[in-house]
Scaffold this motif. Sequence first.
Motif, PDB file in Angstrom:
ATOM      1  N   VAL A 355      42.812  41.388  41.749  1.00 35.27           N
ATOM      2  CA  VAL A 355      42.955  41.614  40.308  1.00 35.27           C
ATOM      3  C   VAL A 355      42.215  40.485  39.614  1.00 35.27           C
ATOM      4  CG1 VAL A 355      44.533  41.853  38.355  1.00 35.27           C
ATOM      5  CG2 VAL A 355      45.201  42.724  40.617  1.00 35.27           C
ATOM      6  N   ASP A 356      41.280  40.811  38.720  1.00 42.04           N
ATOM      7  CA  ASP A 356      40.493  39.759  38.080  1.00 42.04           C
ATOM      8  C   ASP A 356      41.055  39.406  36.705  1.00 42.04           C
ATOM      9  OD1 ASP A 356      39.454  41.613  36.197  1.00 42.04           O
ATOM     10  OD2 ASP A 356      37.695  42.035  37.432  1.00 42.04           O
ATOM     11  N   LYS A 357      40.391  38.494  36.004  1.00 38.37           N
ATOM     12  CA  LYS A 357      40.905  37.977  34.729  1.00 38.37           C
ATOM     13  C   LYS A 357      40.968  39.050  33.649  1.00 38.37           C
ATOM     14  CE  LYS A 357      36.354  36.139  33.352  1.00 38.37           C
ATOM     15  NZ  LYS A 357      36.051  37.227  32.409  1.00 38.37           N
ATOM     16  N   ASP A 358      40.153  40.088  33.772  1.00 36.71           N
ATOM     17  CA  ASP A 358      40.191  41.199  32.820  1.00 36.71           C
ATOM     18  C   ASP A 358      41.153  42.287  33.264  1.00 36.71           C
ATOM     19  OD1 ASP A 358      38.198  40.071  31.093  1.00 36.71           O
ATOM     20  OD2 ASP A 358      36.670  40.685  32.548  1.00 36.71           O
ATOM     21  N   ARG A 359      41.890  42.010  34.322  1.00 37.54           N
ATOM     22  CA  ARG A 359      42.876  42.918  34.922  1.00 37.54           C
ATOM     23  C   ARG A 359      42.231  44.177  35.505  1.00 37.54           C
ATOM     24  NH1 ARG A 359      44.962  38.689  34.984  1.00 37.54           N
ATOM     25  NH2 ARG A 359      47.073  38.154  34.287  1.00 37.54           N
ATOM     26  N   ASN A 360      40.939  44.088  35.866  1.00 40.87           N
ATOM     27  CA  ASN A 360      40.363  45.130  36.709  1.00 40.87           C
ATOM     28  C   ASN A 360      41.057  45.066  38.062  1.00 40.87           C
ATOM     29  OD1 ASN A 360      38.193  46.047  34.899  1.00 40.87           O
ATOM     30  ND2 ASN A 360      37.353  43.993  35.222  1.00 40.87           N
ATOM     31  N   VAL A 361      41.466  46.217  38.562  1.00 41.74           N
ATOM     32  CA  VAL A 361      42.289  46.287  39.765  1.00 41.74           C
ATOM     33  C   VAL A 361      41.506  46.966  40.882  1.00 41.74           C
ATOM     34  CG1 VAL A 361      44.360  47.318  40.759  1.00 41.74           C
ATOM     35  CG2 VAL A 361      44.445  46.291  38.474  1.00 41.74           C
ATOM     36  N   CYS A 362      41.500  46.323  42.039  1.00 41.36           N
ATOM     37  CA  CYS A 362      40.775  46.850  43.197  1.00 41.36           C
ATOM     38  C   CYS A 362      41.694  46.881  44.409  1.00 41.36           C
ATOM     39  CB  CYS A 362      39.550  45.985  43.484  1.00 41.36           C
ATOM     40  SG  CYS A 362      38.602  46.495  44.937  1.00 41.36           S
ATOM     41  N   SER A 363      41.886  48.075  44.963  1.00 38.37           N
ATOM     42  CA  SER A 363      42.620  48.263  46.213  1.00 38.37           C
ATOM     43  C   SER A 363      41.607  48.774  47.228  1.00 38.37           C
ATOM     44  CB  SER A 363      43.757  49.266  46.004  1.00 38.37           C
ATOM     45  OG  SER A 363      44.560  49.397  47.155  1.00 38.37           O
TER      46      SER A 363
END
Length: 527
Positions: A355-363
């Motif tokens: 989860v990055d600072k912009d709250r992009n979420v990667c599973s």
Amino acid sequence: MRNFHLAGRSTVHARNAMVATSHPLAALTAIDVLRAGGTAVDAAVAACALLGVIEPQATGIGGDCFALIQPKGEGKIVAYNGSGRAPMAAKPEWYLERNMHTIPLTSAHAVSVPGAVDAWATLLRDHGKFGFDSLLQPAIKAAEEGYVVAPRIAFDWKNGFDKLKKGTNTERYLLPHGKPAVAGDVIHQPELGQTLRAIAKNGRDAFYKGAIAEDMVETLRGIGGLHTTEDFANHTTETTVPIGTMYKGHDVWQCPPNGPGITMLVMLNILSRFDLTKFPAMSIERFHLEAEAARVAYMMREQRIGDPAQVEVDVAGILKEFADEYAGKIRMDAMLDLPKVSPPMNPSTVYITVVDKDRNVCSFINSIAHSFGSAIVSNKTGVLLQNRAAGFRIQPGHPNCIAPGKRPLHTIIPSLVTKNGRAVMPFGVMGGQYQPVGQCHVLTNMFDYGLDVQEAIDMPRGLHYENVYQLEDGVPADIVAGLKKLGHQTTSVIPPLGGAQAIWIDWDKGTLTGGSDPRKDGCALGY
């Protein structure tokens, strides 16, 4: 709350970004990318490329990839299916004419076209800021300058020794000094480093066209494979819509078939018909219900799931009517009478969540199938090829029967949990056939028993597989005895079951909480 008198791990907390992987160097690499301004996908690709070097038994550019992405943690979730296909010459009749009824795990026929590199390129195109030129540098450095073998990887290397002794080019590439690597050894893979350099310079085409693809095809055809350079050149990644179900007020998302995430969703739908909170988290009843739900779901998967590009898969009917039918049959005092299921695959893998600072979420999950894949290394490139195609049946009429250009029924499943449309937990559980059970185990530990992400990951596990309930050492003796009374045949397992990573997103506090499995070498890191 964790008892600090006892051995264990604390949850990891951060405000800006977080990653959890199965190796600390991969976690650190992902953090470096995030701090440099990269997205969650940038970080996942860099970490996975590195793991393909330093965790060679589990993953690599010779394997496949699936991912779920939710930009800014809300709105549309995108599923990426980076699984490879069978050669166009792979007709079931070809195998049956040669009296082949299963695909040998270490044969060229077990190798489907590797989908990972194209999947990474597609993910970076859609959600990345950086390219292969920078993101592959940590992997290149590890391959060319050497990396230190971690303890769990050494454990798997030792267990894979006989396989590697008999493989194609594996003794040369993966058995330094003729022995399995041990913890603390420094391993160099210069040929793989050069292959990664070519991809860093020229992108995915460097892998699927030209000298690298030609070498892979030459290697495979030299040991009886049906592959052509056109099979590699024509490979593509599918971008699609996830499938899901609701559990305890949360939506749980999976990649659709040919991914096997539907297995986990069926398990959840069955378990939702029972009040697990009536039983302790460590109890005979809880382990029995989990096993029965798994047995039903795995039976469904082996009978009904294949590549939807070539066979019809009734996802809606399976999730609703099928789950309802079998949930009503489960008894607390005995096992269901079900046919024996013998899935052809029980592979290894790596799972990464970011989860990055912009709250992009990667599973994100990547695998070469069984530990050390097919045990076939391409002659000149250092690429260890997967044996995912061994997951096909050679049974005309079966939904998972091998066919030209078909994708096999997979085992790797990234998952994402949302609430009211907003991401709350990207997570996954590695470990071949254990993955659907592992995801249900972690999720019910949290939502039914109130455990945090690390406690939920740590709790002892079991897998009912091929009519035997495989139980970790941490399962108490009274539970084992109680399961036997219900009819379960039990055994202990030598390697632990799987390995999990998870990140919990608290939108109100603006914080991230990570957990990582002690069954692996890795960790969660944030900043």
